[in-house]
Scaffold this motif. Structure first.
Motif, PDB file in Angstrom:
ATOM      1  N   SER A 176      51.663  31.714  -6.867  1.00 47.02           N
ATOM      2  CA  SER A 176      52.593  30.624  -7.189  1.00 47.02           C
ATOM      3  C   SER A 176      51.863  29.293  -7.336  1.00 47.02           C
ATOM      4  O   SER A 176      52.223  28.469  -8.189  1.00 47.02           O
ATOM      5  N   THR A 177      50.831  29.064  -6.516  1.00 47.23           N
ATOM      6  CA  THR A 177      50.073  27.817  -6.603  1.00 47.23           C
ATOM      7  C   THR A 177      49.320  27.734  -7.926  1.00 47.23           C
ATOM      8  O   THR A 177      49.350  26.706  -8.612  1.00 47.23           O
ATOM      9  N   ARG A 180      51.755  27.191 -10.848  1.00 50.47           N
ATOM     10  CA  ARG A 180      52.237  25.802 -10.963  1.00 50.47           C
ATOM     11  C   ARG A 180      51.183  24.900 -11.594  1.00 50.47           C
ATOM     12  O   ARG A 180      51.499  24.020 -12.401  1.00 50.47           O
ATOM     13  N   ARG A 183      51.224  25.619 -15.325  1.00 50.97           N
ATOM     14  CA  ARG A 183      52.433  25.071 -15.961  1.00 50.97           C
ATOM     15  C   ARG A 183      52.295  23.570 -16.199  1.00 50.97           C
ATOM     16  O   ARG A 183      52.802  23.029 -17.185  1.00 50.97           O
TER      17      ARG A 183
END
Length: 210
Positions: A176-177, A180, A183
């Motif tokens: 997830s890190t 992000r 993104r």
């Protein structure tokens, strides 16, 4: 043959045990006795394979480089852009750093001020990122006006930051890190239309390391 296989297993165990002790105690404070105890062998057996701690740490670093190359040196899958490869490999590297203590310690040794790095994994990573972004630029994948060096600086600074922070807090190496981060960065690297073709979360499962 049996004796050779046993010696090879002992050597591998010592390399991993050394990485675990370096990871736990730090390079300077780590002792050969602690490493041999961790490996379940005598000090004599350790010295048979590695004459000094300096020799052992060099081998840990060399082994970590082999594992880094296993992450970065895969062939570009058919139909995959160089930018997608870069995204995928950063995810694979984060996973490997979380799971593989030898790779993690190999990176950390590049910042060890008490010894000059024999093989600086952070510099090896930087070169791979720069080469991959250069190929992406040559294929027209980068947004017009995006400088390869600027993009490489952002990617290397972030990923090495994740590596350093992940030593104490593994959430920095979480999927997830990394997702992000991509993104946030991808819209500055890729034009609007091709942007939808690059998956910030990665497109493949990383190969196991070590």
């Amino acid at each position: 043959m049996v004796k050779q296989e046993r010696a090879a297993r002992t050597r591998e165990t010592l390399i991993r045990s050394a990485a675990e002790i370096f990871d736990r105690d730090g390079f300077s404070a780590a002792s050969l006795t602690a490493i041999s105890t961790r490996a379940g062998v005598s000090n004599g057996a350790l010295h048979f394979h590695f004459a000094t701690k300096a020799v052992l740490v060099d081998v840990v670093e060399e082994t970590a480089l082999i594992r880094l190359l296993a992450v970065t040196n895969g062939a570009l899958p058919c139909g995959t852009s160089h930018l997608q490869l870069l995204v995928d490999v950063t995810h694979a590297l984060a996973d490997a750093l979380h799971e593989d203590v030898v790779l993690r310690v190999g990176f950390a040794l590049g910042g060890e001020t008490s010894r000059p790095p024999r093989t600086d994994l952070r510099q090896c990573w930087r070169r791979w990122v720069e080469e991959t972004l250069t190929r992406a630029e040559a294929e027209g994948e980068l947004r017009r006006g995006t400088a390869v060096q600027d993009a490489a600086t952002a990617v290397v600074a972030a990923t090495v930051g994740f590596e350093v922070l992940g030593i104490r807090d593994p959430t920095w190496l979480a999927t997830s890190t990394v997702t992000r981060f991509w993104r946030l960065l991808l819209p500055t690297l890729v034009a609007a239309a091709p942007l939808t073709m690059v998956e910030a979360g990665g497109t493949r499962q990383p190969s196991p390391v070590g």
